[in-house]
Structure formats: structure tokens, C-alpha cells
Motif scaffolding. Structure first.
Motif, mmCIF file in Angstrom:
data_model
loop_
_atom_site.group_PDB
_atom_site.id
_atom_site.type_symbol
_atom_site.label_atom_id
_atom_site.label_comp_id
_atom_site.label_asym_id
_atom_site.label_seq_id
_atom_site.Cartn_x
_atom_site.Cartn_y
_atom_site.Cartn_z
ATOM 1 N N GLY A 113 10.186 4.145 6.469
ATOM 2 C CA GLY A 113 9.796 4.971 5.331
ATOM 3 C C GLY A 113 9.177 4.152 4.219
ATOM 4 O O GLY A 113 9.280 2.924 4.193
ATOM 5 N N SER A 114 8.545 4.839 3.292
ATOM 6 C CA SER A 114 7.854 4.176 2.191
ATOM 7 C C SER A 114 8.846 3.579 1.206
ATOM 8 O O SER A 114 9.953 4.098 1.001
ATOM 9 C CB SER A 114 6.945 5.174 1.467
ATOM 10 N N GLN A 115 8.446 2.489 0.595
ATOM 11 C CA GLN A 115 9.185 1.881 -0.505
ATOM 12 C C GLN A 115 8.358 2.047 -1.779
ATOM 13 O O GLN A 115 7.146 2.224 -1.729
ATOM 14 C CB GLN A 115 9.422 0.394 -0.231
ATOM 15 N N LYS A 116 9.019 1.984 -2.901
ATOM 16 C CA LYS A 116 8.309 2.140 -4.171
ATOM 17 C C LYS A 116 7.708 0.808 -4.620
ATOM 18 O O LYS A 116 8.241 -0.260 -4.296
ATOM 19 C CB LYS A 116 9.274 2.652 -5.242
ATOM 20 N N PRO A 117 6.604 0.851 -5.369
ATOM 21 C CA PRO A 117 6.029 -0.398 -5.883
ATOM 22 C C PRO A 117 7.058 -1.242 -6.637
ATOM 23 O O PRO A 117 7.053 -2.471 -6.524
ATOM 24 C CB PRO A 117 4.906 0.087 -6.809
ATOM 25 N N ALA A 118 7.936 -0.574 -7.388
ATOM 26 C CA ALA A 118 8.955 -1.306 -8.145
ATOM 27 C C ALA A 118 9.903 -2.059 -7.218
ATOM 28 O O ALA A 118 10.423 -3.133 -7.574
ATOM 29 C CB ALA A 118 9.744 -0.351 -9.036
ATOM 30 N N THR A 119 10.138 -1.520 -6.030
ATOM 31 C CA THR A 119 11.005 -2.191 -5.061
ATOM 32 C C THR A 119 10.365 -3.476 -4.574
ATOM 33 O O THR A 119 11.019 -4.528 -4.502
ATOM 34 C CB THR A 119 11.294 -1.264 -3.876
ATOM 35 N N PHE A 148 0.241 3.276 3.662
ATOM 36 C CA PHE A 148 1.134 2.114 3.602
ATOM 37 C C PHE A 148 0.555 1.028 2.702
ATOM 38 O O PHE A 148 1.265 0.476 1.844
ATOM 39 C CB PHE A 148 1.365 1.570 5.006
ATOM 40 N N LEU A 149 -0.700 0.724 2.874
ATOM 41 C CA LEU A 149 -1.309 -0.341 2.071
ATOM 42 C C LEU A 149 -1.377 0.031 0.602
ATOM 43 O O LEU A 149 -1.385 -0.841 -0.272
ATOM 44 C CB LEU A 149 -2.694 -0.675 2.608
ATOM 45 N N ASN A 150 -1.421 1.333 0.309
ATOM 46 C CA ASN A 150 -1.448 1.807 -1.080
ATOM 47 C C ASN A 150 -0.054 2.081 -1.639
ATOM 48 O O ASN A 150 0.065 2.551 -2.774
ATOM 49 C CB ASN A 150 -2.298 3.079 -1.191
ATOM 50 N N SER A 151 0.989 1.800 -0.850
ATOM 51 C CA SER A 151 2.349 2.140 -1.272
ATOM 52 C C SER A 151 2.933 1.165 -2.279
ATOM 53 O O SER A 151 4.003 1.426 -2.839
ATOM 54 C CB SER A 151 3.263 2.188 -0.041
ATOM 55 N N GLY A 152 2.267 0.050 -2.487
ATOM 56 C CA GLY A 152 2.791 -0.959 -3.403
ATOM 57 C C GLY A 152 3.160 -2.252 -2.723
ATOM 58 O O GLY A 152 3.648 -3.184 -3.372
#
Length: 243
Positions: free
Chosen positions: A47-53, A91-95
């Protein structure tokens, strides 16, 4: 540069074995990153992760530490790989580029049942950009079907400087092909002994790592097998390869 690590860092059975008793869970990545030189992130596969992560992971680790990250299953667990473009882009834009210089190779893990189709495979490789957000990207394919152990599959990866991941001590085919300016090795055969592998096996894999690396970077991860022993095996390999 040979970088060695494990898969993830949040594993209850490492507490009191790898992690000292009483170490807060929020400091486990910090601790692991001072005893290993890389970690393969598996969470990004599911699953996606946040940029802050990603920024937090960057800030909690030493300056020369590197993460390998798994590409999302939504891009690779499909009948037609060429149709995974939207998932690759998301994915590449997910952070993930918030890892900045600590972003190592991206592992695009294929399903065990996925067989080599030259046209479809070439189309998927074309979806993997050489750079994103100003960062040079390193891509690696984890093919888990023996049909990928072919000169044609290797040539397609070589044309795009994409590594084929070599699986060691596992049920998957061990594809030994140099196709990029870096190499990627996953060891999956640890057993329930304190160091995961015997001294002889550790010596053998250390020699193999030196041979694979040559004049290129190598990313080596001790994955699966007897998982509680994987950090010890990784540290034993680091000691052999840096002493």
C-alpha cells in the motif's frame, strides 16, 4: 559499495534478540540503521505511504544509509504487465523521492506464476523511468519464474540498465545475470542457529558478494528463511565484507 540489510524493521520477534530489551518501537529503525547499511522496505508493496513517512525514514537514519523499496503489487501482480503504467506513476508520485539520496533500488517483484513474455516484459520495462523528481532511479526486477532465466530477458533489462534480482537459497530460480551498473541479491535460507547461516555458508556468500559486486554497487538483503535470525546473518556478512 556493498550494502547489506534485512527486510523491514518492525518485527516482534526481533525484540530482545536484535533490538535491546526496552528499546521503544519508535526507535527501532534508528537502531537497525546503525547496525546495518540498508533495509528493503516491504510495506510499499502492499500500500501507499505518505510523503511525511518517507521524510521521517530519511531523517531517522544515518547520512550514508540507503533504502531499497518494493514497487506496488498493483503494478506487477497482473496478467498484462504493460497495463501497470498508472500504478507505476502513482507510486513514483506518492512521495518516495522524499528519501532523496537515501533512495536505493526499486524492487518490482513479479508473481510466481508470471512467465516471460518478451513483448509484455519489454513494455513493462519501458514504464520504468530513469529519473523522477530530479533523482536518478535504479530499477530491479524480481522474476520468480524460471522462464526469465533467458538471454532475451537479460538483454531487455540490460538495454535499460535494470537489474535482475538474484535469489539465493530459495525455491525461486537463481538467475545469475549481470544486466545493470548495480546488482541485487536476496538470501532466503537462514536457519535457527544464532547467526542464521553457518560460518561456512557465511564465508561462501561473502565470497559470492565480492564476486558479484566487482566494480559495481551490490545491494544484499537477508530475507525470509528463519526470520528472527536474519539481522544476525546480515551483520555477520557486514563484518566479513568490511574487515
Amino acid at each position: 559499495m556493498i550494502r547489506i540489510g534485512i527486510g523491514g524493521w518492525n518485527f516482534a520477534e526481533w525484540r530482545g534478540v536484535f533490538y535491546p530489551d526496552g528499546l521503544p518501537q519508535r526507535r527501532e529503525l534508528e537502531y537497525a540503521s546503525t547496525h546495518l547499511t540498508s533495509i528493503e522496505v516491504n510495506a510499499t508493496y502492499y500500500g501507499s505511504q505518505k510523503p511525511a513517512t518517507f521524510r521521517k525514514w530519511h531523517d531517522q537514519t544515518p547520512e550514508d544509509f540507503v533504502f531499497a523499496v518494493k514497487g506496488p503489487r498493483f503494478a506487477t501482480n497482473r496478467r498484462v504487465l504493460a497495463e501497470g503504467g498508472d500504478s507505476v506513476t502513482r507510486f513514483l508520485n506518492s512521495g518516495v523521492t522524499e528519501l532523496r539520496a537515501k533512495l536505493g533500488p526499486i524492487n518490482w517483484q513479479l508473481a510466481e506464476s508470471k512467465t516471460f513474455d518478451p513483448e509484455d516484459f519489454a513494455a513493462f520495462l519501458a514504464l520504468l523511468p530513469a529519473s523522477h523528481d530530479g533523482l536518478t532511479l535504479r530499477h530491479a526486477i524480481e522474476a520468480r519464474h524460471a522462464s526469465f532465466a533467458s538471454d532475451e530477458a537479460a538483454a531487455l533489462c540490460r538495454d535499460r540498465n535494470i537489474a535482475i534480482i538474484r535469489a539465493g537459497d530459495s525455491k525461486f530460480p537463481e538467475i545469475d545475470a549481470t544486466t545493470a551498473d548495480f546488482s541485487y541479491l536476496r538470501l532466503m535460507g537462514t536457519t535457527d542457529i544464532p547467526t542464521g547461516y553457518s560460518d561456512a555458508d557465511l564465508d561462501r556468500w561473502a565470497d559470492t558478494a565480492r564476486g558479484i559486486a566487482g566494480d559495481r554497487d551490490l545491494y544484499l538483503y537477508v530475507i525470509s528463511g528463519e526470520k528472527p535470525r536474519n539481522p544476525a546473518a546480515a551483520m555477520a556478512l557486514i563484518k566479513r565484507l568490511t574487515s
